[in-house]
Scaffold this motif. Structure first.
Motif, mmCIF file in Angstrom:
data_model
loop_
_atom_site.group_PDB
_atom_site.id
_atom_site.type_symbol
_atom_site.label_atom_id
_atom_site.label_comp_id
_atom_site.label_asym_id
_atom_site.label_seq_id
_atom_site.Cartn_x
_atom_site.Cartn_y
_atom_site.Cartn_z
ATOM 1 N N MET A 350 124.308 86.678 -14.213
ATOM 2 C CA MET A 350 124.167 87.047 -12.793
ATOM 3 C C MET A 350 124.645 85.914 -11.889
ATOM 4 O O MET A 350 125.327 86.143 -10.889
ATOM 5 N N HIS A 351 124.272 84.688 -12.248
ATOM 6 C CA HIS A 351 124.695 83.507 -11.486
ATOM 7 C C HIS A 351 126.221 83.431 -11.429
ATOM 8 O O HIS A 351 126.823 83.251 -10.360
ATOM 9 N N SER A 352 126.862 83.603 -12.598
ATOM 10 C CA SER A 352 128.312 83.436 -12.688
ATOM 11 C C SER A 352 129.082 84.623 -12.120
ATOM 12 O O SER A 352 130.184 84.456 -11.586
ATOM 13 N N GLU A 353 128.526 85.805 -12.246
ATOM 14 C CA GLU A 353 129.229 87.015 -11.818
ATOM 15 C C GLU A 353 129.117 87.278 -10.317
ATOM 16 O O GLU A 353 130.068 87.725 -9.686
ATOM 17 N N SER A 354 127.949 87.029 -9.743
ATOM 18 C CA SER A 354 127.728 87.451 -8.350
ATOM 19 C C SER A 354 126.965 86.459 -7.496
ATOM 20 O O SER A 354 126.724 86.723 -6.316
#
Length: 499
Positions: A350-354
């Motif tokens: 989640m951190h890396s994607e959005s």
């Protein structure tokens, strides 16, 4: 079994037929009975046609979406000299007839408010166009540092043009990767269609994307040339063919890849099907009609007045990312437990994607917290978990609970099904992270010398290596640079969310 099928067909028709429509009912019954006795070749032919139509509809939607982005960016380039728009990690908003731009980069936790004014106007005139001396970020008001502006003339620079060209190339690569993932999903579904048909169709679609990208780059080059000419801006001699040559190189690479794949025995499917009939061989769809930049309806409105951009920094709270992350930690815990996936991995993705933004949308397009592509990961989870054989809807993927459930379920599918033949847990984790971004088939390609997408073949090589060797091999051999960087980011961030 055939008698049972005929009986069900008769019952279905009788239940749907009223007393006054018996002749229609018997006609429908004849059609159903005829289908039951239809030769296998005809059934497969109909299914190929259905599959082609089904995939063509999605690809037409994707092309329309891409055209809308190109139109938006063209208008912005005409005004600002660059086409900054939102993506999964950046929010870009325009106001005051597109004269004020607010950019919030959630990846770097920085923000800038820019104002477009005439070159002969005072910088203080830009401040008067601001709606407020504050902007809202994550529900809180943060101040604009109006006392320290930076000023830049709009010159339709070569640097800006190359940046816009890179956007087209990277978007095309991402969409090509999505085609690989969807092809892999169809093969693993063992629906009876020959692997050769699926590979050939994906290859044709990738070549069509590259051809369209070449046209897009040429139009972009023409737009920048027209804008420089209109504003009397001269530049050093340009390598205008650079973007096009990059695409041509990719076209050659794709041709080589498909040749290697077709010479390699494909991964077996559960049922055999006849050779694809000539009538339904995959055909590269005709490019959607586009209007040239120089046409009257789309020609950018050019002002002879030179323009400049006055930009103000915005100081964002240092704990913004942590504040957003806390909102979804319990959801990651819940879905991690349900799908036997490490919640820290869910959070790192989640951190890396959005950057923990439920409304995030990329240019593939992918949606929401875990950036689900409706036609690949979304379809996989729909079919294998929800027993719905269709892609997910974008509006559902903006709902955090549905998005995180889908992303976690897909991680489970990758870990326990697609990549289960990899024995070492850490090695498998590196492959799962990579496959989440680029598909299990592309992970297999990184290890198979013949570029085969067979995970079982790749697993034999992976199982002979240490986990560190697997990680380094992925970093050096994954087909896309984006996936290499993605593996680095996600792997490094897992430790941030360990309990």
């Amino acid at each position: 079994m055939k008698k049972t099928n005929i009986a069900l067909a008769i019952l279905s028709v009788l239940l749907c037929t009223s007393a006054g429509a018996s002749s229609d009912g018997f006609s429908q019954l004849d059609q159903e009975v005829s289908k039951l006795h239809q030769p296998k070749e005809e059934k497969y032919k109909e299914f190929y046609q259905y599959l082609n139509k089904y995939l063509d509809e999605y690809e037409a939607w994707r092309d329309e979406y891409t055209q809308q982005i190109d139109t938006e960016k063209r208008d912005l380039i005409s005004q600002w000299g660059e086409g900054a728009i939102s993506d999964q990690s950046t929010q870009v908003d325009y106001s005051q007839d597109n004269k004020v731009r607010t950019q919030i980069d959630y990846e770097t936790n920085t923000a800038v408010v820019s104002v477009l004014i005439n070159e002969d106007e005072n910088n203080s005139d830009a401040e008067s166009l601001l709606d407020s001396k504050n902007i809202e970020v994550d529900g809180a008001l943060v101040s604009i540092e109006v006392d320290k502006p930076s000023v830049q003339a709009i010159t339709y620079s070569r640097e800006s043009e190359l940046k816009e060209r890179a956007f087209i190339i990277n978007q095309t690569k991402a969409q090509m990767n999505d085609l690989d993932v969807r092809a892999e999903r169809l093969i693993r579904s063992a629906i009876g269609i020959p692997d050769s048909f699926i590979y050939e169709r994906a290859h044709n679609q990738k070549m069509a994307l590259l051809s369209k990208a070449k046209i897009r780059v040429e139009k972009l080059t023409k737009l920048y040339s027209e804008m420089r000419l209109a504003h009397g801006i001269t530049t050093v001699e340009q390598d205008s063919a650079k973007g096009v040559s990059t695409i041509k190189s990719e076209q050659k690479k794709q041709a080589v890849d498909v040749a290697k794949v077709t010479k390699t025995k494909a991964e077996p499917v559960k049922s055999k099907a006849p050779t694809t009939p000539d009538i339904v061989k995959p055909v590269t769809p005709a490019p959607i009609k586009t209007v040239a930049v120089s046409d009257t309806k789309t020609k950018p409105v050019v002002s002879n007045t030179a323009m400049k951009v006055v930009s103000y920094k915005v100081k964002l709270p240092e704990n913004s990312l942590k504040t957003r992350a806390k909102k979804f930690s319990s959801l990651a815990e819940k879905e991690g437990e349900t799908w036997k996936v490490d919640p820290a991995l869910v959070m790192a993705i989640m951190h890396s994607e959005s950057s923990f933004r439920p409304e995030a949308k990329s240019h593939i397009p992918a949606f929401g917290l875990m950036q689900i592509v409706p036609s690949s990961a979304g379809h996989d989870v729909n079919k294998q978990v929800r027993h719905i054989d269709s892609p997910m809807k974008a509006k559902d993927l903006y709902v955090p609970a549905i998005n995180v459930e889908t992303g976690s379920a897909y991680l489970n599918i990758l870990n326990s099904k697609y990549l289960r033949s990899i024995k070492d847990d850490k090695s498998r984790l590196y492959c799962v992270i990579s496959a989440y971004n680029t598909g299990a088939g592309n992970v297999a390609k990184a290890f198979n010398t013949n570029r085969s997408t067979s995970v079982n073949k790749a697993a034999k090589i992976i199982n002979s290596m240490s986990s560190d060797e697997v990680y380094n091999h992925l970093i050096n051999n994954l087909p896309y640079d984006e996936t290499k960087n993605y593996l680095k980011k996600v792997n490094s961030r897992i430790a941030l969310y360990k309990q």
